[in-house]
Design an enzyme around this catalytic site. Structure first.
Site, PDB file in Angstrom:
ATOM      1  CD  GLU A 100      55.068  11.702  64.765  1.00 34.16           C
ATOM      2  OE1 GLU A 100      54.189  11.460  63.596  1.00 34.16           O
ATOM      3  OE2 GLU A 100      54.464  10.847  66.037  1.00 34.16           O
ATOM      4  CG  ASP A 101      51.064  11.500  61.413  1.00 38.45           C
ATOM      5  OD1 ASP A 101      51.406  11.582  62.216  1.00 38.45           O
ATOM      6  OD2 ASP A 101      50.974  10.372  61.047  1.00 38.45           O
ATOM      7  CG  ASP A 104      45.944  15.611  68.280  1.00 35.51           C
ATOM      8  OD1 ASP A 104      45.370  17.060  68.275  1.00 35.51           O
ATOM      9  OD2 ASP A 104      45.144  14.865  68.501  1.00 35.51           O
ATOM     10  CG  PHE A 153      39.796  12.760  63.148  1.00 35.07           C
ATOM     11  CD1 PHE A 153      41.318  12.470  64.233  1.00 35.07           C
ATOM     12  CD2 PHE A 153      39.636  11.319  62.609  1.00 35.07           C
ATOM     13  CE1 PHE A 153      41.071  11.277  63.634  1.00 35.07           C
ATOM     14  CE2 PHE A 153      40.361  10.678  62.099  1.00 35.07           C
ATOM     15  CZ  PHE A 153      41.399  10.604  62.450  1.00 35.07           C
ATOM     16  NE  ARG A 166      48.489   3.645  58.505  1.00 34.78           N
ATOM     17  CZ  ARG A 166      48.429   4.420  59.843  1.00 34.78           C
ATOM     18  NH1 ARG A 166      48.478   5.752  60.086  1.00 34.78           N
ATOM     19  NH2 ARG A 166      48.124   3.768  61.442  1.00 34.78           N
TER      20      ARG A 166
HETATM   21  P1  IMP Z   1      49.682  13.660  70.345  1.00 32.42           P
HETATM   22  O1  IMP Z   1      50.424  12.430  71.009  1.00 32.42           O
HETATM   23  O2  IMP Z   1      48.132  14.077  70.422  1.00 32.42           O
HETATM   24  O3  IMP Z   1      50.334  14.536  69.913  1.00 32.42           O
HETATM   25  O4  IMP Z   1      49.226  12.505  69.235  1.00 32.42           O
HETATM   26  C1  IMP Z   1      49.624  12.114  68.457  1.00 32.42           C
HETATM   27  C2  IMP Z   1      48.962  10.868  67.367  1.00 32.42           C
HETATM   28  O5  IMP Z   1      48.062  10.459  67.264  1.00 32.42           O
HETATM   29  C3  IMP Z   1      49.824  10.992  65.931  1.00 32.42           C
HETATM   30  O6  IMP Z   1      50.746  10.396  65.787  1.00 32.42           O
HETATM   31  C4  IMP Z   1      48.412  10.702  65.184  1.00 32.42           C
HETATM   32  O7  IMP Z   1      48.969   9.177  65.300  1.00 32.42           O
HETATM   33  C5  IMP Z   1      47.316  10.529  66.038  1.00 32.42           C
HETATM   34  N1  IMP Z   1      46.373  11.870  65.409  1.00 32.42           N
HETATM   35  C6  IMP Z   1      46.701  13.024  66.266  1.00 32.42           C
HETATM   36  N2  IMP Z   1      45.492  13.564  64.919  1.00 32.42           N
HETATM   37  C7  IMP Z   1      44.812  13.287  64.345  1.00 32.42           C
HETATM   38  C8  IMP Z   1      44.309  13.443  63.156  1.00 32.42           C
HETATM   39  O8  IMP Z   1      43.229  14.594  63.107  1.00 32.42           O
HETATM   40  N3  IMP Z   1      43.697  12.340  62.534  1.00 32.42           N
HETATM   41  C9  IMP Z   1      44.621  10.996  62.759  1.00 32.42           C
HETATM   42  N4  IMP Z   1      45.336  11.196  63.143  1.00 32.42           N
HETATM   43  C10 IMP Z   1      45.520  11.794  64.198  1.00 32.42           C
HETATM   44 MG    MG Z   2      51.820   9.249  64.013  1.00 33.90          MG
END
Ligand code: IMP
Ligand code: MG
Length: 176
Positions: A100-101, A104, A153, A166
């Protein structure tokens, strides 16, 4: 400073630092999966650049594929679910590394993990380039972490703000 749509972002993790860390992550995979042929599963779109660079440093036998996660859908029976799209490979009895990138809240990864685990792979580990530990809302064991960051962010190096940013070759943080 970089402008992405209506917001401004400042340098956060430079390209050299990223590449050095990615090399270390790849070396760990090379060691942990020696003789195993793992399947790396990248989560699109965000992981594409990270995984492309990581893959170049992996020197054991391994395969790569990509999935996409649909946005939240409401279903009458289960409430909100995210669905995994695009997985063509048989993963039963395979050693899987999800890439994953960013993690969060962890909710996306928790759902991916649950759905892949139900297909009975031999093992599953998680790799994420970035992790926001203070935002984590669900229990999740992350096996390989590039960088832990605060609740900020970020964009660049695959990560987007509303679809843009990106293509930046490093990671930038929102200017407050
Ligand atoms: P989660 O389900 O809250 O862990 O969110 C994961 C997804 O939210 C990631 O795969 C990203 O696509 C997006 N995301 C969360 N934080 C960021 C950020 O700081 N910048 C850009 N995308 C984010
Ligand atoms: Mg993602």
């Amino acid at each position: 400073m970089k402008q992405v749509k209506d917001k401004y972002f400042i340098p956060f993790i430079d390209s050299t630092t990223l590449q050095e860390r990615i090399k270390i992550l790849a070396q760990k995979v090379n060691k942990d999966y020696k003789g195993k042929n793992p399947l790396l599963i990248g989560v699109l779109n965000g992981s594409f650049m990270f995984l492309a660079d990581l893959f170049k440093f992996i020197d054991i036998e391994c395969e790569i594929t990509f999935i996409r996660v649909s946005s939240y859908k409401n279903t009458e029976s289960t409430g909100k679910v995210k669905q995994i799209l695009g997985l063509q490979e048989e993963i039963q009895s395979r050693d899987i590394i999800i890439v994953e990138d960013i993690v969060d809240s962890g909710i996306t990864m928790q759902e991916i993990l649950g759905q892949l685990a139900s297909k009975k792979p031999a093992s599953i580990k998680i790799m994420t380039m970035l992790f926001k530990p203070k935002s984590l809302k669900v229990p999740l064991k992350l096996d390989y972490i590039g960088f832990e960051i605060g609740n900020k962010f970020v964009v660049g190096y695959g990560l987007d703000y509303d679809g843009f940013g990106r293509n930046l070759d490093a990671i930038y943080v929102l200017k407050e």
